[in-house]
Motif scaffolding. Structure first.
Motif, PDB file in Angstrom:
ATOM      1  N   UNK A  31       0.776  -1.149   0.120  1.00  0.00           N
ATOM      2  CA  UNK A  31      -0.028   0.071   0.027  1.00  0.00           C
ATOM      3  C   UNK A  31       0.971   1.345   0.079  1.00  0.00           C
ATOM      4  N   UNK A  32       2.059   1.339   0.383  1.00  0.00           N
ATOM      5  CA  UNK A  32       2.850   2.555   0.174  1.00  0.00           C
ATOM      6  C   UNK A  32       3.940   2.501  -0.572  1.00  0.00           C
ATOM      7  N   UNK A  33       4.817   1.755  -0.761  1.00  0.00           N
ATOM      8  CA  UNK A  33       5.966   1.740  -1.621  1.00  0.00           C
ATOM      9  C   UNK A  33       5.619   1.592  -3.107  1.00  0.00           C
ATOM     10  N   UNK A  34       4.629   0.525  -3.303  1.00  0.00           N
ATOM     11  CA  UNK A  34       4.414   0.095  -4.467  1.00  0.00           C
ATOM     12  C   UNK A  34       3.040   0.386  -4.945  1.00  0.00           C
ATOM     13  N   UNK A  35       2.310   1.393  -4.345  1.00  0.00           N
ATOM     14  CA  UNK A  35       0.790   1.595  -4.678  1.00  0.00           C
ATOM     15  C   UNK A  35       0.611   2.910  -4.522  1.00  0.00           C
ATOM     16  N   UNK A  36       1.157   3.691  -3.842  1.00  0.00           N
ATOM     17  CA  UNK A  36       0.825   5.177  -3.468  1.00  0.00           C
ATOM     18  C   UNK A  36       0.985   5.927  -4.710  1.00  0.00           C
ATOM     19  N   UNK A  41       5.958   7.242 -11.262  1.00  0.00           N
ATOM     20  CA  UNK A  41       6.971   7.780 -12.037  1.00  0.00           C
ATOM     21  C   UNK A  41       6.278   8.105 -13.432  1.00  0.00           C
ATOM     22  N   UNK A  42       5.308   8.986 -13.561  1.00  0.00           N
ATOM     23  CA  UNK A  42       4.714   9.278 -14.728  1.00  0.00           C
ATOM     24  C   UNK A  42       5.330   9.477 -15.995  1.00  0.00           C
ATOM     25  N   UNK A  48       0.387   2.536 -10.822  1.00  0.00           N
ATOM     26  CA  UNK A  48       0.151   1.343  -9.882  1.00  0.00           C
ATOM     27  C   UNK A  48      -1.127   1.348  -9.612  1.00  0.00           C
ATOM     28  N   UNK A  49      -1.935   1.727 -10.872  1.00  0.00           N
ATOM     29  CA  UNK A  49      -3.504   1.744 -10.525  1.00  0.00           C
ATOM     30  C   UNK A  49      -4.024   0.052 -10.569  1.00  0.00           C
TER      31      UNK A  49
END
Length: 82
Positions: A31-36, A41-42, A48-49
């Motif tokens: 939920x943080x490093x891999x989903x927030x 990095x657009x 990460x949707x």
């Protein structure tokens, strides 16, 4: 609410071969490093949707795993904004 796509943990073939109470589920800070959204990095096309959509299913799996007698270990990581 989505239906759970995996079989009941206690009645699954896995449970018949493995004692869930002797196992651990390692959850690495989804939920943080891999989903927030702040960690996306657009400009590189990193989004990460799909992970955010998966999180409620993971939460249900974790609850079922605990109910079956498994241990859950959470690893917390941090996001360093670029």
């Amino acid at each position: 609410m989505d239906t759970i796509k995996y079989p009941d943990i206690q009645s699954s073939l896995m449970a018949k071969k493995i004692k869930i109470s002797k196992t651990a589920l390692l959850v690495i800070d989804v939920t943080n490093a891999w989903a927030h959204p702040r960690c996306e990095i657009k400009r590189w096309g990193v989004h990460f949707g799909k992970i955010r959509k998966m999180v409620p299913k993971l939460k249900r799996f974790i609850q079922d795993y605990k109910m079956a007698g498994g241990t859950v270990i959470y690893i917390k990581s941090i996001c360093i904004a670029l």
